[in-house]
Design a protein around this motif. Sequence first.
Motif, PDB file in Angstrom:
ATOM      1  N   CYS A   1       0.683  -1.531 -11.605  1.00  0.00           N
ATOM      2  CA  CYS A   1       0.109  -2.602 -12.441  1.00  0.00           C
ATOM      3  C   CYS A   1       0.457  -2.483 -13.916  1.00  0.00           C
ATOM      4  O   CYS A   1       0.065  -3.334 -14.705  1.00  0.00           O
TER       5      CYS A   1
ATOM      6  N   CYS B   1      -2.936   4.120 -10.669  1.00  0.00           N
ATOM      7  CA  CYS B   1      -4.323   4.184 -11.139  1.00  0.00           C
ATOM      8  C   CYS B   1      -5.239   4.089  -9.905  1.00  0.00           C
ATOM      9  O   CYS B   1      -4.770   3.758  -8.808  1.00  0.00           O
TER      10      CYS B   1
ATOM     11  N   CYS C   1      -5.195   0.686  -8.010  1.00  0.00           N
ATOM     12  CA  CYS C   1      -3.967   0.445  -7.246  1.00  0.00           C
ATOM     13  C   CYS C   1      -3.860   1.387  -6.048  1.00  0.00           C
ATOM     14  O   CYS C   1      -3.358   1.003  -4.995  1.00  0.00           O
TER      15      CYS C   1
HETATM   16 ZN   LIG Z   1      -2.606   0.301 -11.367  1.00  0.00          ZN
END
Ligand SMILES: [Zn+2]
Length: 80
Positions: free
Chosen positions: A18, A56, A59
């Motif tokens: 992302c 992260c 995600c």
């Molecule tokens: Zn992410």
Amino acid sequence: MRIYSEQQELTDVICNMCNKHLKVKDGMLLEECSNIEQHFGYFSKKDGMIEKFDLCEECYDAFVKQFQLPAEQEETKEYL
Ligand SMILES: [Zn+2]
């Protein structure tokens, strides 16, 4: 993706999925992050290659939700 200074101190961690910049202070990552490093071996078409990426927590969860079989879970006995 991890970025280091010339002194090899961690300066930035970016989620490859992302593009979010995670919190890094004084060379320490201050957010949950999955750091995947895949060493491809002899039976792979990518024999000898290493691929690395960071995800992260959001995600990571979105990635794992795509699995046909759920990820195995257990409680850790030690906190890092
Ligand atoms: Zn992410």
